[in-house]
Write a protein that holds these residues in place. Structure first.
Motif, PDB file in Angstrom:
ATOM      1  N   ARG A  67       0.813  -1.222   0.000  1.00  0.00           N
ATOM      2  CA  ARG A  67       0.000   0.000   0.000  1.00  0.00           C
ATOM      3  C   ARG A  67       0.847   1.274   0.000  1.00  0.00           C
ATOM      4  O   ARG A  67       0.519   2.254  -0.676  1.00  0.00           O
ATOM      5  N   LYS A  68       1.925   1.275   0.767  1.00  0.00           N
ATOM      6  CA  LYS A  68       2.752   2.477   0.841  1.00  0.00           C
ATOM      7  C   LYS A  68       3.398   2.767  -0.511  1.00  0.00           C
ATOM      8  O   LYS A  68       3.414   3.926  -0.961  1.00  0.00           O
ATOM      9  N   TRP A  69       3.908   1.743  -1.168  1.00  0.00           N
ATOM     10  CA  TRP A  69       4.559   1.972  -2.451  1.00  0.00           C
ATOM     11  C   TRP A  69       3.555   2.406  -3.520  1.00  0.00           C
ATOM     12  O   TRP A  69       3.884   3.221  -4.394  1.00  0.00           O
ATOM     13  N   VAL A  70       2.348   1.885  -3.456  1.00  0.00           N
ATOM     14  CA  VAL A  70       1.306   2.355  -4.377  1.00  0.00           C
ATOM     15  C   VAL A  70       1.007   3.827  -4.114  1.00  0.00           C
ATOM     16  O   VAL A  70       0.895   4.635  -5.048  1.00  0.00           O
ATOM     17  N   LEU A  71       0.895   4.181  -2.830  1.00  0.00           N
ATOM     18  CA  LEU A  71       0.629   5.577  -2.470  1.00  0.00           C
ATOM     19  C   LEU A  71       1.730   6.494  -2.997  1.00  0.00           C
ATOM     20  O   LEU A  71       1.444   7.546  -3.593  1.00  0.00           O
ATOM     21  N   LEU A  72       2.984   6.129  -2.784  1.00  0.00           N
ATOM     22  CA  LEU A  72       4.097   6.961  -3.245  1.00  0.00           C
ATOM     23  C   LEU A  72       4.122   7.059  -4.770  1.00  0.00           C
ATOM     24  O   LEU A  72       4.391   8.124  -5.339  1.00  0.00           O
ATOM     25  N   GLY A  73       3.810   5.943  -5.437  1.00  0.00           N
ATOM     26  CA  GLY A  73       3.756   5.973  -6.893  1.00  0.00           C
ATOM     27  C   GLY A  73       2.656   6.883  -7.413  1.00  0.00           C
ATOM     28  O   GLY A  73       2.834   7.610  -8.396  1.00  0.00           O
ATOM     29  N   LEU A  74       1.510   6.866  -6.734  1.00  0.00           N
ATOM     30  CA  LEU A  74       0.400   7.734  -7.131  1.00  0.00           C
ATOM     31  C   LEU A  74       0.756   9.208  -6.977  1.00  0.00           C
ATOM     32  O   LEU A  74       0.462  10.028  -7.855  1.00  0.00           O
ATOM     33  N   LEU A 166       2.764  21.272  -3.517  1.00  0.00           N
ATOM     34  CA  LEU A 166       1.954  20.625  -2.484  1.00  0.00           C
ATOM     35  C   LEU A 166       2.070  19.104  -2.590  1.00  0.00           C
ATOM     36  O   LEU A 166       2.181  18.397  -1.579  1.00  0.00           O
ATOM     37  N   GLY A 167       2.017  18.600  -3.817  1.00  0.00           N
ATOM     38  CA  GLY A 167       2.141  17.165  -4.015  1.00  0.00           C
ATOM     39  C   GLY A 167       3.484  16.630  -3.545  1.00  0.00           C
ATOM     40  O   GLY A 167       3.566  15.537  -2.975  1.00  0.00           O
ATOM     41  N   LEU A 168       4.554  17.409  -3.757  1.00  0.00           N
ATOM     42  CA  LEU A 168       5.880  16.987  -3.313  1.00  0.00           C
ATOM     43  C   LEU A 168       5.942  16.923  -1.786  1.00  0.00           C
ATOM     44  O   LEU A 168       6.500  15.970  -1.218  1.00  0.00           O
ATOM     45  N   LEU A 169       5.350  17.911  -1.113  1.00  0.00           N
ATOM     46  CA  LEU A 169       5.304  17.877   0.357  1.00  0.00           C
ATOM     47  C   LEU A 169       4.545  16.646   0.848  1.00  0.00           C
ATOM     48  O   LEU A 169       4.961  15.977   1.802  1.00  0.00           O
ATOM     49  N   ALA A 170       3.422  16.351   0.189  1.00  0.00           N
ATOM     50  CA  ALA A 170       2.631  15.178   0.570  1.00  0.00           C
ATOM     51  C   ALA A 170       3.413  13.896   0.328  1.00  0.00           C
ATOM     52  O   ALA A 170       3.360  12.950   1.133  1.00  0.00           O
ATOM     53  N   LEU A 171       4.152  13.835  -0.785  1.00  0.00           N
ATOM     54  CA  LEU A 171       4.960  12.659  -1.092  1.00  0.00           C
ATOM     55  C   LEU A 171       6.037  12.447  -0.029  1.00  0.00           C
ATOM     56  O   LEU A 171       6.225  11.328   0.474  1.00  0.00           O
ATOM     57  N   LEU A 172       6.733  13.507   0.337  1.00  0.00           N
ATOM     58  CA  LEU A 172       7.779  13.401   1.350  1.00  0.00           C
ATOM     59  C   LEU A 172       7.194  12.998   2.704  1.00  0.00           C
ATOM     60  O   LEU A 172       7.757  12.158   3.420  1.00  0.00           O
ATOM     61  N   GLY A 173       6.050  13.607   3.053  1.00  0.00           N
ATOM     62  CA  GLY A 173       5.400  13.267   4.312  1.00  0.00           C
ATOM     63  C   GLY A 173       4.988  11.813   4.356  1.00  0.00           C
ATOM     64  O   GLY A 173       5.185  11.119   5.370  1.00  0.00           O
ATOM     65  N   SER A 174       4.435  11.311   3.245  1.00  0.00           N
ATOM     66  CA  SER A 174       4.022   9.910   3.197  1.00  0.00           C
ATOM     67  C   SER A 174       5.225   8.979   3.248  1.00  0.00           C
ATOM     68  O   SER A 174       5.193   7.930   3.910  1.00  0.00           O
ATOM     69  N   ALA A 175       6.302   9.358   2.563  1.00  0.00           N
ATOM     70  CA  ALA A 175       7.504   8.519   2.556  1.00  0.00           C
ATOM     71  C   ALA A 175       8.106   8.397   3.954  1.00  0.00           C
ATOM     72  O   ALA A 175       8.578   7.332   4.348  1.00  0.00           O
ATOM     73  N   LEU A 176       8.068   9.488   4.710  1.00  0.00           N
ATOM     74  CA  LEU A 176       8.681   9.498   6.034  1.00  0.00           C
ATOM     75  C   LEU A 176       7.778   8.933   7.117  1.00  0.00           C
ATOM     76  O   LEU A 176       8.250   8.320   8.083  1.00  0.00           O
TER      77      LEU A 176
END
Length: 415
Positions: A67-74, A166-176
């Motif tokens: 799920r996490k990798w799908v989220l980051l890919g999205l 905004l998307g980049l911030l969300a991506l970094l937040g999700s990754a961390l």
């Protein structure tokens, strides 16, 4: 609540902003790219098509992956789509960018609820989903008018660059913050989705959703040019009026859920669709009068999205009765139906603008909503034939945990 949940909320905020901000930028994009208003309006339709395809199809295809990798890919796809929109050399490439971001949108909200509930205990699942969907509501109230203002003052490309940030911030937040060991739900395969689509009662509700949203977006897609060309507002005032509309949407969405609880889905939807059709008809007259137009828009927003909770919970109720093994699939397909309505409404609105006038989009939208109202009453009549009708608080339907979760989360849902 875990802080990872707010990374999902930021993602929802960014996605909600990029979906609806285009409405405020239609005149600006049309002028800059040298295309007609209906052609610029297609950017709303094609995004919605991407969502409608992405939600059921790509969710099924990615169901077996982490799920996490799908989220980051999205989120990476979302960022890429918005960056492409920022640098789009022409109209065709902007269409590709919108479809790509729409695909990411569809899958995100299909798996987002699963991720959100995986972050908390069973007793906090509904609250977790509600917090995530708050991002959509906040996007309508703040992100869309702010993005419109940026586009009108710095160019429409700057809006997509800002959303990419905004998307980049969300991506970094999700990754961390999002853990990598989230439990995966059983994937909703294509076969289960076809099984849901074979149920006539659910198809009827999907038709109600398509018509209800289609009627709204026949006019809403061209709200900015109506305000500029018919009401006489400057481009700077349009973003403020969209802010008023967004605030009204937030209130109406919450009140729509309360109304569905109190009256039952059918009666609540009857009132909401009746009010929405009336307001669209009124707007076709008041659009030429600035003060009256703003007042109409203020009330219109509350009715336009107030049907979301009732429609979502009604789908869940019917799914529990007819396809209890596929409740989540049925609910997800209704999200696709919302976006099919957006796409069809935008296309119809464009045809109306081509053949008639901007204000005609409002009363034609009202006629489409009347069709939704008729279909709603028909569905209610079918319910009444059963010994335990779904309509009305005197016969409360059984709702399991899944239905309750969808009901509470949809109170804050905006597409």
């Amino acid at each position: 609540m875990p802080i990872a949940l707010f990374a999902l909320t930021l993602s929802a905020f960014a996605i909600g902003t990029t979906e609806f901000v285009i409405v405020g930028l239609v005149p600006t994009i049309a002028q800059d790219l040298g295309v007609s208003l209906p052609s610029a309006g297609l950017l709303v339709s094609l995004y919605a098509v991407g969502v409608a395809i992405g939600a059921p199809v790509l969710t099924a295809l990615t169901g077996r992956f982490n799920r996490k990798w799908v989220l980051l890919g999205l989120m990476a796809l979302f960022i890429a789509g918005n960056l492409l929109a920022w640098r789009a050399p022409g109209y065709e490439s902007l269409i590709v960018a919108r479809v790509l971001t729409g695909l990411a949108h569809g899958v995100f909200f299909s798996i987002g609820s699963t991720i959100a509930t995986g972050l908390v205990g069973k007793d906090k699942e509904a609250r977790a989903i509600a917090i995530m969907f708050t991002g959509l509501t906040v996007a309508l109230v703040t992100g869309v008018p702010l993005g419109t203002w940026i586009g009108q003052h710095l160019g429409w490309r700057a809006t997509f660059l800002a959303v990419s940030g905004l998307g980049l911030l969300a991506l970094l937040g999700s990754a961390l913050l999002v853990p990598g060991n989230l439990e995966r739900a059983a994937p909703a395969g294509i076969t289960r989705q076809f099984r849901v689509l074979a149920q006539p009662r659910l198809l009827l509700v999907y038709a109600i959703t398509i018509l209800g949203y289609g009627g709204t977006f026949t006019a809403f897609t061209f709200l900015a040019p109506i305000l500029e060309n018919i009401s006489g507002f400057g481009s700077g005032a349009v973003s403020l009026i969209i802010l008023v509309y967004g605030a009204s949407v937030a209130v109406g969405n919450l009140y729509g859920g309360m109304l569905a609880d109190r009256l039952g889905a059918i009666r609540a939807l009857t009132w909401i669709f009746g009010g929405l059709a009336s307001l669209l008809l009124i707007f076709s007259v008041t659009a030429g009068h600035p003060i009256a137009a703003v007042l109409t828009i203020l009330v219109w927003g509350a009715f336009a999205f107030g049907n979301v909770p009732g429609l979502q919970v009604y789908v869940v109720q019917l799914a529990e009765r007819h396809v209890p093994e596929s409740v989540d699939v049925a609910s997800g397909l209704n999200i696709a139906a919302f976006n099919i309505g957006i796409a069809l409404g935008s296309v119809i609105g464009g045809r109306v603008v081509d053949a008639m006038s901007l204000t005609d989009t409002a009363w034609i939208g009202a006629l489409i909503v009347v069709l939704a109202l008729i279909a709603t009453r028909w569905s209610g009549a079918l319910d009444a034939r059963r010994s335990s009708p779904l309509d009305g608080p005197e016969h409360p339907p059984h709702m399991g945990n899944s239905a309750q979760t969808h009901h509470e989360s949809s109170n804050l849902l905006s597409d």
